[in-house]
Scaffold this active site. Structure first.
Site, PDB file in Angstrom:
ATOM      1  N   GLY A  27      -4.561  95.063  13.018  1.00  0.00           N
ATOM      2  CA  GLY A  27      -6.019  95.018  12.152  1.00  0.00           C
ATOM      3  C   GLY A  27      -6.410  94.230  11.311  1.00  0.00           C
ATOM      4  O   GLY A  27      -5.684  94.422  10.270  1.00  0.00           O
ATOM      5  N   CYS A  33       2.216  94.657  11.778  1.00  0.00           N
ATOM      6  CA  CYS A  33       1.373  95.061  10.705  1.00  0.00           C
ATOM      7  C   CYS A  33       0.580  96.159  10.264  1.00  0.00           C
ATOM      8  O   CYS A  33       1.344  96.644  10.390  1.00  0.00           O
ATOM      9  CB  CYS A  33       0.379  93.446  11.201  1.00  0.00           C
ATOM     10  SG  CYS A  33      -0.181  92.386   9.806  1.00  0.00           S
ATOM     11  N   TYR A  34      -0.660  95.862  10.572  1.00  0.00           N
ATOM     12  CA  TYR A  34      -1.094  96.824  10.550  1.00  0.00           C
ATOM     13  C   TYR A  34      -0.774  98.063  10.977  1.00  0.00           C
ATOM     14  O   TYR A  34      -0.873  99.554  10.449  1.00  0.00           O
ATOM     15  CB  TYR A  34      -2.736  96.735  10.453  1.00  0.00           C
ATOM     16  CG  TYR A  34      -3.860  98.376  10.528  1.00  0.00           C
ATOM     17  CD1 TYR A  34      -3.848  98.284   9.205  1.00  0.00           C
ATOM     18  CD2 TYR A  34      -3.892  99.098  11.502  1.00  0.00           C
ATOM     19  CE1 TYR A  34      -5.074  99.088   9.122  1.00  0.00           C
ATOM     20  CE2 TYR A  34      -4.466 100.507  10.942  1.00  0.00           C
ATOM     21  CZ  TYR A  34      -5.220 100.120  10.155  1.00  0.00           C
ATOM     22  OH  TYR A  34      -6.018 101.593   9.964  1.00  0.00           O
ATOM     23  N   HIS A  77       4.025  89.366  13.055  1.00  0.00           N
ATOM     24  CA  HIS A  77       3.607  89.267  14.562  1.00  0.00           C
ATOM     25  C   HIS A  77       4.192  88.866  15.562  1.00  0.00           C
ATOM     26  O   HIS A  77       4.407  87.275  15.827  1.00  0.00           O
ATOM     27  CB  HIS A  77       2.234  87.949  14.407  1.00  0.00           C
ATOM     28  CG  HIS A  77       1.223  89.297  13.940  1.00  0.00           C
ATOM     29  ND1 HIS A  77       0.670  90.300  14.331  1.00  0.00           N
ATOM     30  CD2 HIS A  77       1.079  88.877  12.454  1.00  0.00           C
ATOM     31  CE1 HIS A  77      -0.930  90.681  13.112  1.00  0.00           C
ATOM     32  NE2 HIS A  77      -0.245  90.234  12.244  1.00  0.00           N
ATOM     33  N   GLU A 126       3.883  88.859  18.312  1.00  0.00           N
ATOM     34  CA  GLU A 126       3.184  87.802  20.212  1.00  0.00           C
ATOM     35  C   GLU A 126       2.995  86.422  19.597  1.00  0.00           C
ATOM     36  O   GLU A 126       2.974  86.340  20.430  1.00  0.00           O
ATOM     37  CB  GLU A 126       2.011  88.552  20.061  1.00  0.00           C
ATOM     38  CG  GLU A 126       0.424  88.660  18.497  1.00  0.00           C
ATOM     39  CD  GLU A 126       1.423  90.000  17.496  1.00  0.00           C
ATOM     40  OE1 GLU A 126       2.572  90.391  18.043  1.00  0.00           O
ATOM     41  OE2 GLU A 126      -0.001  90.034  16.926  1.00  0.00           O
ATOM     42  N   SER A 128     -17.809  83.029  45.823  1.00  0.00           N
ATOM     43  CA  SER A 128     -18.800  81.670  45.385  1.00  0.00           C
ATOM     44  C   SER A 128     -18.042  80.582  45.735  1.00  0.00           C
ATOM     45  O   SER A 128     -17.845  78.915  45.336  1.00  0.00           O
ATOM     46  CB  SER A 128     -19.177  82.030  43.695  1.00  0.00           C
ATOM     47  OG  SER A 128     -17.580  81.330  43.255  1.00  0.00           O
ATOM     48  N   GLY A 129     -16.842  81.047  45.596  1.00  0.00           N
ATOM     49  CA  GLY A 129     -15.925  79.669  46.081  1.00  0.00           C
ATOM     50  C   GLY A 129     -14.629  79.815  44.987  1.00  0.00           C
ATOM     51  O   GLY A 129     -13.995  78.552  44.899  1.00  0.00           O
ATOM     52  N   GLY A 130     -15.071  80.265  43.685  1.00  0.00           N
ATOM     53  CA  GLY A 130     -14.365  79.889  42.545  1.00  0.00           C
ATOM     54  C   GLY A 130     -13.075  80.869  42.719  1.00  0.00           C
ATOM     55  O   GLY A 130     -13.064  81.993  43.394  1.00  0.00           O
ATOM     56  N   VAL A 131     -12.732  81.066  41.379  1.00  0.00           N
ATOM     57  CA  VAL A 131     -10.681  81.199  41.633  1.00  0.00           C
ATOM     58  C   VAL A 131     -11.046  83.085  41.719  1.00  0.00           C
ATOM     59  O   VAL A 131     -10.655  83.460  42.906  1.00  0.00           O
ATOM     60  CB  VAL A 131     -10.036  81.471  40.628  1.00  0.00           C
ATOM     61  CG1 VAL A 131      -8.562  81.199  40.613  1.00  0.00           C
ATOM     62  CG2 VAL A 131      -9.830  79.541  40.267  1.00  0.00           C
ATOM     63  N   ASP A 132     -12.104  83.459  40.714  1.00  0.00           N
ATOM     64  CA  ASP A 132     -12.030  85.177  40.578  1.00  0.00           C
ATOM     65  C   ASP A 132     -12.201  85.637  41.892  1.00  0.00           C
ATOM     66  O   ASP A 132     -12.087  86.440  42.344  1.00  0.00           O
ATOM     67  CB  ASP A 132     -12.488  84.990  39.579  1.00  0.00           C
ATOM     68  CG  ASP A 132     -12.347  85.056  38.048  1.00  0.00           C
ATOM     69  OD1 ASP A 132     -11.317  84.542  38.006  1.00  0.00           O
ATOM     70  OD2 ASP A 132     -12.523  84.399  36.811  1.00  0.00           O
ATOM     71  N   SER A 133     -13.155  85.274  42.516  1.00  0.00           N
ATOM     72  CA  SER A 133     -13.791  86.443  43.611  1.00  0.00           C
ATOM     73  C   SER A 133     -13.373  85.188  45.077  1.00  0.00           C
ATOM     74  O   SER A 133     -13.386  86.406  45.743  1.00  0.00           O
ATOM     75  CB  SER A 133     -15.627  85.233  44.029  1.00  0.00           C
ATOM     76  OG  SER A 133     -15.536  83.931  44.084  1.00  0.00           O
ATOM     77  N   SER A 134     -12.665  84.532  45.190  1.00  0.00           N
ATOM     78  CA  SER A 134     -11.516  84.313  46.017  1.00  0.00           C
ATOM     79  C   SER A 134     -10.692  84.631  45.927  1.00  0.00           C
ATOM     80  O   SER A 134     -10.145  85.408  47.416  1.00  0.00           O
ATOM     81  CB  SER A 134     -11.060  82.242  45.955  1.00  0.00           C
ATOM     82  OG  SER A 134     -12.130  81.530  46.003  1.00  0.00           O
ATOM     83  N   LYS A 189      -6.609  85.517  33.483  1.00  0.00           N
ATOM     84  CA  LYS A 189      -6.757  84.090  34.325  1.00  0.00           C
ATOM     85  C   LYS A 189      -5.264  83.695  35.204  1.00  0.00           C
ATOM     86  O   LYS A 189      -5.182  83.596  35.925  1.00  0.00           O
ATOM     87  CB  LYS A 189      -7.071  83.424  33.267  1.00  0.00           C
ATOM     88  CG  LYS A 189      -7.621  81.865  34.365  1.00  0.00           C
ATOM     89  CD  LYS A 189      -9.421  82.466  34.704  1.00  0.00           C
ATOM     90  CE  LYS A 189      -9.921  81.551  35.850  1.00  0.00           C
ATOM     91  NZ  LYS A 189     -11.596  81.940  35.604  1.00  0.00           N
TER      92      LYS A 189
END
Ligand code: XMP
Length: 516
Positions: free
Chosen positions: A57, A84-85, A174, A176, A228-234, A372
């Site tokens: 942080g 770290c923090y 870090h 990560e 909508s045909g987009g990835v997320d809604s499909s 995603k």
């Protein structure tokens, strides 16, 4: 309901790399969630974590308003890793001291490991030095009782520590970030060696647990989903359908601002390849009427957004009593919508703008724990085709914001034809998946050209292609000149009404990805 057998809980102190910690742990097939540092101890207990990570942080632990997690985090009998923090906070809360130093470490540093077990199991101690990534101005000065130093760096004599009898670990670096070459080993040692996790969080297990949760939430009620045909809604629709079948109805609104053949291919896919119930609404005339003579980009966006809500509401009303709206909110939207220490959120999430409030619907957001790339993996696991899964993002207002100024049928026709050529050539050259987005923008300003023997006075197409990780920032793609030449040549030759193509070389910020 706790959907996950094992779970690492990250308490977030505001580091820009907190999400990366979650990514790295999930890559090990261990489920992981990020929560605010201020989460109450009761809530943490109720999550039944297998281990806890205190993130980095921007603050200093000795500041009067420094963010603190509840000290009882160390009384839960669970492994805790401070980064770290988070490391400095652990050391301070357990009786050590942290000091400000003029020997700040930013970027690469060399770590000399002194321990051969715990976080560093399997790593070579002493020389050679290991490259790690640091970002701190404070350092640990006094080691608390019960702790021992397990690694040092040039400017941090206590770059890593562990408790000698309890599973508490602190690292100043870090693990990560990719520049910490031993980062994956360190996190793997924490989740498997120390927390004893089993690596059983897979997409198949995610589907099973999420399907059960949706069934429990929905019961026998009805759900609608805007497709909508987009990835997320499909992917959302496919997953909810797997859980509740015909209780789900999807609504696809053709607003006349889609690309060539898009509505047909989306509907064909969902009707033929899935058993999804899809209502298609032809609202082309309605939207073009709403946009008639509208020049201002914000008014365009508002009219398209409100028009969508109106059509959607009408269709939902026809279905009878609907209780739930399924939508494809992703994990970054959830995290970005949460404010850190009262600061404004980076961006407020809006998906199907305002629908749940207007229609008084409860939300089902089965992707809200996923990133995603995990959604893409899930989509493949659910049997969605690759071309649906690896599509570039397409904005809600569609081609309406890719025509500068007034939207007309004629202009839509021009931008559609140019758009097809851009996509075809990007795919053919294998550049489509290398860039974040690539598309044509119609500038309805006339410039002079010459075709055959005649003078022309026609429109300009701007080619926009950007590289980005999350659309928050972007740079223009370094597409080869030859490919630019092919795209430009084809557009000018094949699209009536265009005699000039320009390439947009602006980054975001200060420009944005879309032109309106
Ligand atoms: P900008 O133009 O803000 O775009 O740099 C960032 C990303 O968001 C997409 N975009 C939208 N997506 N509804 C959406 O669903 C919208 O109103 C919208 N506006 C922009 C854009 O394509 C880019 O990926």
């Amino acid at each position: 309901m706790n959907l996950h057998n094992e779970k690492i809980v990250i308490l977030d102190f505001g580091s820009q790399t907190t999400q990366l910690i979650a990514r790295r742990i999930r890559e090990q097939k261990v489920y992981c969630e990020i929560h605010p540092f201020s989460t109450s101890i009761e809530k943490i207990k109720a999550m039944q974590p297998t281990g806890i990570i205190l993130s980095g942080g921007p603050r200093s632990v000795y500041d009067s308003d420094a963010p603190h997690s509840h000290p009882a985090v160390f009384d839960l009998g669970l492994p805790v890793l401070g980064i770290c923090y988070g490391a400095q906070l652990m050391i301070q809360q357990l009786g050590g001291e942290v000091e400000n130093t003029d020997k700040r470490e930013f970027g690469k540093a060399n770590l000399i490991i002194q321990a051969t077990d715990g976080l560093f199991a399997g790593l070579e101690p002493g020389v050679p030095q290991h490259q790690v990534w640091m970002s701190h101005g404070d350092r640990i000065k006094k080691v608390p009782d019960g702790f021992q130093t397990t690694a040092e760096s040039d400017h941090s004599p206590h770059a890593a520590l562990r408790h000698t009898s309890k599973p508490f670990f602190a690292v100043q670096f870090h693990p990560e970030v990719v520049h910490t070459l031993i980062g994956t080993d360190v996190l793997r040692n924490f989740v498997f060696g120390i927390c004893k996790c089993k690596a059983d969080w897979t997409m198949a297990s995610f589907i099973d647990s999420t399907v059960a949760a949706i069934q429990a939430q929905v019961g026998t009620n009805k759900v609608i989903c805007a497709l909508s045909g987009g990835v997320d809604s499909s992917v959302t629709a496919a997953l909810v359908h797997k859980a509740i079948g015909d209780q789900l109805t999807c609504i696809y609104v053709d607003n006349g601002l889609m690309r060539i053949g898009e509505s047909e291919s989306i509907l064909r896919f969902f009707r033929e390849k899935s058993q999804l119930k899809v209502i298609a609404v032809d609202a082309v005339d309605f939207f073009l009427n709403e946009l008639d003579n509208v020049l201002d980009p914000e008014i365009k966006r508002q009219r398209i957004g409100l028009g969508f809500i109106k059509i959607f509401e009408e269709e939902a009303a026809k279905l009878g009593h609907v209780n739930f709206l399924a939508q494809g909110t992703l994990y970054p939207d959830v995290i970005e919508s949460v404010s850190f220490m009262g600061e404004a959120p980076i961006k407020s999430h809006h998906n199907v703008g305002g629908l749940p409030e207007v229609m008084k619907l409860d939300l089902i957001e089965p992707l809200r724990e996923l990133f995603k790339d995990e959604v893409r993996e899930l989509g493949l696991e659910l049997g969605l085709p690759e071309e649906a899964i690896f599509r570039q993002p397409f904005p809600g207002p569609g081609l309406g914001i890719r025509i500068m100024g007034a939207v007309t049928r004629e202009r839509l026709n021009i931008v559609r034809q140019a758009d097809v050529i851009v996509l075809e050539e990007m795919k053919k050259s294998d550049w489509y998946r290398k860039v974040w987005q690539s598309f044509a923008v119609l500038l309805p300003i006339q410039t002079v050209g010459v075709m055959g023997d005649g003078r022309t006075y026609e429109n300009v197409i701007a080619l926009r292609s950007v590289d980005s990780k999350d659309a928050m920032t972007a740079d223009w793609s370094k597409i080869p000149y030859d490919l630019l030449g092919v795209i430009s040549g084809r557009i000018i030759n094949e699209v009536r009404g265009v005699n000039r193509v320009v390439f947009d070389i602006s980054s975001k910020p200060p420009a944005t990805i879309e032109w309106e």
